[in-house]
Design a protein around this motif. Structure first.
Motif, short mmCIF file in Angstrom:
data_model
loop_
_atom_site.label_atom_id
_atom_site.label_comp_id
_atom_site.label_asym_id
_atom_site.label_seq_id
_atom_site.Cartn_x
_atom_site.Cartn_y
_atom_site.Cartn_z
N TYR A 6 0.83 -1.20 0.00
CA TYR A 6 0.00 0.00 0.00
C TYR A 6 0.87 1.26 0.00
CZ TYR A 6 -3.22 3.59 1.59
OH TYR A 6 -3.94 4.74 1.70
N MET A 7 1.91 1.25 0.83
CA MET A 7 2.80 2.41 0.93
C MET A 7 3.55 2.63 -0.38
SD MET A 7 2.29 3.75 3.87
CE MET A 7 3.68 4.78 4.31
N LEU A 8 4.04 1.54 -0.99
CA LEU A 8 4.75 1.66 -2.26
C LEU A 8 3.83 2.16 -3.37
CD1 LEU A 8 7.02 -1.51 -2.24
CD2 LEU A 8 7.78 0.87 -2.25
N ASP A 9 2.60 1.65 -3.41
CA ASP A 9 1.63 2.10 -4.41
C ASP A 9 1.35 3.59 -4.24
OD1 ASP A 9 1.50 -0.40 -5.51
OD2 ASP A 9 -0.44 -0.92 -4.62
N ALA A 10 1.17 4.02 -2.99
CA ALA A 10 0.88 5.42 -2.70
C ALA A 10 2.06 6.31 -3.12
CB ALA A 10 0.57 5.61 -1.22
N ALA A 11 3.27 5.87 -2.79
CA ALA A 11 4.47 6.64 -3.15
C ALA A 11 4.62 6.72 -4.67
CB ALA A 11 5.71 6.00 -2.53
N ASN A 12 4.32 5.62 -5.35
CA ASN A 12 4.43 5.58 -6.80
C ASN A 12 3.42 6.52 -7.45
OD1 ASN A 12 5.57 4.70 -9.20
ND2 ASN A 12 4.05 3.08 -9.45
N ARG A 13 2.18 6.52 -6.95
CA ARG A 13 1.16 7.44 -7.48
C ARG A 13 1.58 8.88 -7.28
NH1 ARG A 13 -2.47 3.81 -5.49
NH2 ARG A 13 -2.81 5.05 -3.61
N LEU A 14 2.10 9.18 -6.11
CA LEU A 14 2.55 10.54 -5.81
C LEU A 14 3.66 10.96 -6.76
CD1 LEU A 14 2.23 12.95 -3.91
CD2 LEU A 14 3.90 11.89 -2.40
N LEU A 15 4.60 10.05 -7.00
CA LEU A 15 5.71 10.32 -7.91
C LEU A 15 5.20 10.57 -9.33
CD1 LEU A 15 8.77 10.52 -8.25
CD2 LEU A 15 8.80 8.06 -8.64
N GLN A 16 4.27 9.73 -9.80
CA GLN A 16 3.71 9.90 -11.14
C GLN A 16 3.00 11.24 -11.27
OE1 GLN A 16 4.49 7.93 -13.66
NE2 GLN A 16 5.64 6.72 -12.19
N ASN A 17 2.24 11.63 -10.23
CA ASN A 17 1.55 12.92 -10.24
C ASN A 17 2.55 14.06 -10.29
OD1 ASN A 17 -0.96 11.78 -10.17
ND2 ASN A 17 -1.24 12.03 -7.97
N THR A 18 3.63 13.93 -9.54
CA THR A 18 4.65 14.98 -9.50
C THR A 18 5.31 15.13 -10.86
OG1 THR A 18 5.06 14.47 -7.17
CG2 THR A 18 6.72 15.77 -8.30
N ILE A 19 5.63 14.01 -11.50
CA ILE A 19 6.24 14.04 -12.84
C ILE A 19 5.28 14.71 -13.82
CG2 ILE A 19 6.91 12.58 -14.80
CD1 ILE A 19 7.99 10.56 -12.66
N HIS A 20 4.00 14.35 -13.75
CA HIS A 20 2.98 14.91 -14.63
C HIS A 20 2.87 16.43 -14.43
CE1 HIS A 20 -0.52 14.88 -17.18
NE2 HIS A 20 -1.25 15.45 -16.24
N GLU A 21 2.79 16.86 -13.16
CA GLU A 21 2.70 18.29 -12.85
C GLU A 21 3.92 19.05 -13.36
OE1 GLU A 21 0.40 20.20 -10.78
OE2 GLU A 21 -0.93 18.51 -11.18
N THR A 22 5.09 18.44 -13.19
CA THR A 22 6.34 19.09 -13.63
C THR A 22 6.33 19.31 -15.13
OG1 THR A 22 7.52 18.03 -11.80
CG2 THR A 22 8.86 18.90 -13.58
N LYS A 23 5.85 18.29 -15.88
CA LYS A 23 5.77 18.41 -17.34
C LYS A 23 4.81 19.54 -17.73
CE LYS A 23 6.90 13.66 -18.58
NZ LYS A 23 6.34 12.35 -18.94
N ILE A 24 3.64 19.60 -17.04
CA ILE A 24 2.65 20.64 -17.34
C ILE A 24 3.23 22.02 -17.03
CG2 ILE A 24 0.45 21.62 -16.56
CD1 ILE A 24 -0.55 18.72 -16.24
N ASN A 25 3.87 22.15 -15.87
CA ASN A 25 4.47 23.44 -15.50
C ASN A 25 5.52 23.86 -16.51
OD1 ASN A 25 2.89 23.65 -13.23
ND2 ASN A 25 4.46 22.88 -11.83
#
Length: 52
Positions: free
Chosen positions: A9-28
């Motif tokens: 659960y913790m790894l899945d949550a961390a992975n989702r957070l990382l993917q969101n961060t990468i996505h936001e960075t690309k948009i920014n």
């Protein structure tokens, strides 16, 4: 390697957070590029108007 449900659960949550961060960075980054383009186009228009 055996993972407990909590670890998974913790790894899945961390992975989702990382993917969101990468996505936001690309948009920014894209927004920054678009903004610079708009600013330079606006500056071009201002220059043309100044030296008419």
């Amino acid at each position: 390697m055996h993972q407990s449900k909590k670890e998974k659960y913790m790894l899945d949550a961390a992975n989702r957070l990382l993917q969101n961060t990468i996505h936001e960075t690309k948009i920014n980054h894209q927004n920054e590029i678009n903004h610079k383009k708009r600013v330079s186009e606006f500056d071009d228009i201002n220059l043309k108007n100044t030296f008419r």
